[in-house]
Design an enzyme around this catalytic site. Sequence first.
Site, PDB file in Angstrom:
ATOM      1  N   ASP A  38       0.967  -1.144   0.014  1.00  0.00           N
ATOM      2  CA  ASP A  38      -0.080  -0.014   0.091  1.00  0.00           C
ATOM      3  C   ASP A  38       1.070   1.112   0.098  1.00  0.00           C
ATOM      4  O   ASP A  38       1.470   1.643   1.034  1.00  0.00           O
ATOM      5  CB  ASP A  38      -0.853  -0.073   1.508  1.00  0.00           C
ATOM      6  CG  ASP A  38      -2.017  -1.027   0.986  1.00  0.00           C
ATOM      7  OD1 ASP A  38      -2.651  -0.940   0.085  1.00  0.00           O
ATOM      8  OD2 ASP A  38      -2.521  -1.714   1.928  1.00  0.00           O
ATOM      9  N   HIS A  69      -0.126  -1.373  -4.789  1.00  0.00           N
ATOM     10  CA  HIS A  69      -1.533  -0.449  -4.942  1.00  0.00           C
ATOM     11  C   HIS A  69      -1.077   0.940  -4.495  1.00  0.00           C
ATOM     12  O   HIS A  69      -0.880   1.446  -3.410  1.00  0.00           O
ATOM     13  CB  HIS A  69      -2.627  -0.783  -3.834  1.00  0.00           C
ATOM     14  CG  HIS A  69      -3.629  -0.132  -3.574  1.00  0.00           C
ATOM     15  ND1 HIS A  69      -4.511  -0.500  -2.555  1.00  0.00           N
ATOM     16  CD2 HIS A  69      -4.248   0.706  -4.443  1.00  0.00           C
ATOM     17  CE1 HIS A  69      -5.832   0.618  -2.602  1.00  0.00           C
ATOM     18  NE2 HIS A  69      -5.600   1.108  -3.713  1.00  0.00           N
ATOM     19  N   GLY A 145      -6.426   4.465   2.791  1.00  0.00           N
ATOM     20  CA  GLY A 145      -5.722   5.363   3.867  1.00  0.00           C
ATOM     21  C   GLY A 145      -5.198   4.710   5.015  1.00  0.00           C
ATOM     22  O   GLY A 145      -3.974   5.025   5.564  1.00  0.00           O
ATOM     23  N   PHE A 146      -5.857   3.854   5.559  1.00  0.00           N
ATOM     24  CA  PHE A 146      -5.658   2.957   6.828  1.00  0.00           C
ATOM     25  C   PHE A 146      -6.115   1.794   6.764  1.00  0.00           C
ATOM     26  O   PHE A 146      -7.059   1.345   6.222  1.00  0.00           O
ATOM     27  CB  PHE A 146      -6.320   3.868   7.831  1.00  0.00           C
ATOM     28  CG  PHE A 146      -6.142   5.203   7.875  1.00  0.00           C
ATOM     29  CD1 PHE A 146      -5.002   5.730   8.559  1.00  0.00           C
ATOM     30  CD2 PHE A 146      -6.921   6.075   7.342  1.00  0.00           C
ATOM     31  CE1 PHE A 146      -4.525   7.059   8.889  1.00  0.00           C
ATOM     32  CE2 PHE A 146      -6.690   7.652   7.445  1.00  0.00           C
ATOM     33  CZ  PHE A 146      -5.603   8.130   8.054  1.00  0.00           C
ATOM     34  N   GLY A 148      -7.464  -1.682   9.207  1.00  0.00           N
ATOM     35  CA  GLY A 148      -8.128  -1.893  10.479  1.00  0.00           C
ATOM     36  C   GLY A 148      -9.511  -1.229  10.447  1.00  0.00           C
ATOM     37  O   GLY A 148     -10.145  -0.904  11.370  1.00  0.00           O
ATOM     38  N   ASP A 178     -10.424  -5.123  -1.307  1.00  0.00           N
ATOM     39  CA  ASP A 178      -9.621  -4.766  -0.311  1.00  0.00           C
ATOM     40  C   ASP A 178      -9.959  -3.647   0.716  1.00  0.00           C
ATOM     41  O   ASP A 178     -10.581  -2.744   0.234  1.00  0.00           O
ATOM     42  CB  ASP A 178      -8.281  -3.979  -1.140  1.00  0.00           C
ATOM     43  CG  ASP A 178      -7.351  -3.513  -0.566  1.00  0.00           C
ATOM     44  OD1 ASP A 178      -7.126  -3.509   0.897  1.00  0.00           O
ATOM     45  OD2 ASP A 178      -6.414  -2.574  -0.970  1.00  0.00           O
ATOM     46  N   GLY A 180     -11.159  -4.299   5.280  1.00  0.00           N
ATOM     47  CA  GLY A 180     -11.824  -4.765   6.255  1.00  0.00           C
ATOM     48  C   GLY A 180     -12.167  -6.181   6.245  1.00  0.00           C
ATOM     49  O   GLY A 180     -13.264  -6.849   6.503  1.00  0.00           O
ATOM     50  N   GLY A 200      -4.907  -6.798   5.739  1.00  0.00           N
ATOM     51  CA  GLY A 200      -3.934  -6.122   6.557  1.00  0.00           C
ATOM     52  C   GLY A 200      -3.804  -6.509   7.867  1.00  0.00           C
ATOM     53  O   GLY A 200      -3.368  -7.478   8.391  1.00  0.00           O
ATOM     54  N   SER A 201      -4.739  -6.124   8.689  1.00  0.00           N
ATOM     55  CA  SER A 201      -4.928  -6.141  10.307  1.00  0.00           C
ATOM     56  C   SER A 201      -5.285  -7.654  10.384  1.00  0.00           C
ATOM     57  O   SER A 201      -5.124  -8.119  11.582  1.00  0.00           O
ATOM     58  CB  SER A 201      -5.735  -5.057  10.876  1.00  0.00           C
ATOM     59  OG  SER A 201      -7.205  -5.138  10.214  1.00  0.00           O
TER      60      SER A 201
HETATM   61  C1  DX5 Z   1      -6.377   0.747   2.664  1.00  0.00           C
HETATM   62  C2  DX5 Z   1      -5.387  -0.288   2.006  1.00  0.00           C
HETATM   63  C3  DX5 Z   1      -5.790  -1.804   2.481  1.00  0.00           C
HETATM   64  C4  DX5 Z   1      -5.607  -1.774   3.911  1.00  0.00           C
HETATM   65  C5  DX5 Z   1      -6.361  -2.872   4.376  1.00  0.00           C
HETATM   66  O1  DX5 Z   1      -6.210   1.969   2.330  1.00  0.00           O
HETATM   67  O2  DX5 Z   1      -5.671  -0.244   0.781  1.00  0.00           O
HETATM   68  O3  DX5 Z   1      -4.818  -2.495   1.555  1.00  0.00           O
HETATM   69  O4  DX5 Z   1      -4.250  -2.112   4.208  1.00  0.00           O
HETATM   70  O5  DX5 Z   1      -6.048  -3.454   5.627  1.00  0.00           O
HETATM   71  P1  DX5 Z   1      -7.390  -4.023   6.459  1.00  0.00           P
HETATM   72  O6  DX5 Z   1      -7.448  -5.369   5.930  1.00  0.00           O
HETATM   73  O7  DX5 Z   1      -6.852  -3.944   7.773  1.00  0.00           O
HETATM   74  O8  DX5 Z   1      -8.585  -3.279   6.159  1.00  0.00           O
HETATM   75 ZN    ZN Z   2      -4.564  -1.837  -0.766  1.00  0.00          ZN
END
Ligand code: DX5
Ligand code: ZN
Length: 226
Positions: A38, A69, A145-146, A148, A178, A180, A200-201
């Site tokens: 990311d 990405h 952007g984030f 979680g 991508d 949640g 991610g999380s």
């Molecule tokens: C959001 C990113 C995602 C993020 C996913 O901006 O594009 O790839 O890392 O993180 P989780 O899986 O925790 O939502």
């Molecule tokens: Zn991503």
Amino acid sequence: MSNTPIKIAPSILSGDFSRLGDQVREATAAGANYIHLDVMDGRYVPNLTFGSVVIENLNEYTNLPLDAHLMVVDPDRHVNNFIKAGVHHITVHVEAANHLHSIIYGIKEAGLKAGVALNPSTPISAIEEILPFIDIALILTVNPGFSGQTLIPSALNKATKLKNIIQEKGYTVEIEVDGGVNPETAAMVAKSGADTVVAGSAIFNNKVSISQAMNNLRSKLQEPFN
Ligand code: DX5
Ligand code: ZN
């Protein structure tokens, strides 16, 4: 619904950046399919992560495709640096690209897979004309952007709509969902038609090991097909 296993692309955004190589190695050993990178510039999204220089040695830690990405303004200016850094997929935002066709053409000409990402409020129609030329459509199910954040179900519905269009037209576009994605949302994501999920999380956290997290997610993604 398909019986092809859904691919998992762990996002190192949630990993420990001080031991990036080790985290990538662990995710690879745990059966990841891609390593999701990311890239955020602090302008297109509020957060700032890393650029091409930081990731150029990651191929030493994995034989998996590096799935970049780009959440940056003017992605046109950055694509070549990521090609040189050795990534295998480059996905740019349809909302951020000035000349999308030309960017996609450049990525493919370099021998990489080219993707287009859509924010939750961007309709599928925004990529209708580019669909025959791309390899990946990334449906963001959170605002970028984030990590979680909580998955937005209406954004997930777009994956199903897109799947139908791709099948009707006979395109070979992989759908990446991508944002949640975790063991609780996995079943609905799997049913949406996703070919690949980014997580991610759910993968990098202090609660379970990377391999345990991968196993948990994989089994929940498979449940609707058992
Ligand atoms: C959001 C990113 C995602 C993020 C996913 O901006 O594009 O790839 O890392 O993180 P989780 O899986 O925790 O939502
Ligand atoms: Zn991503």
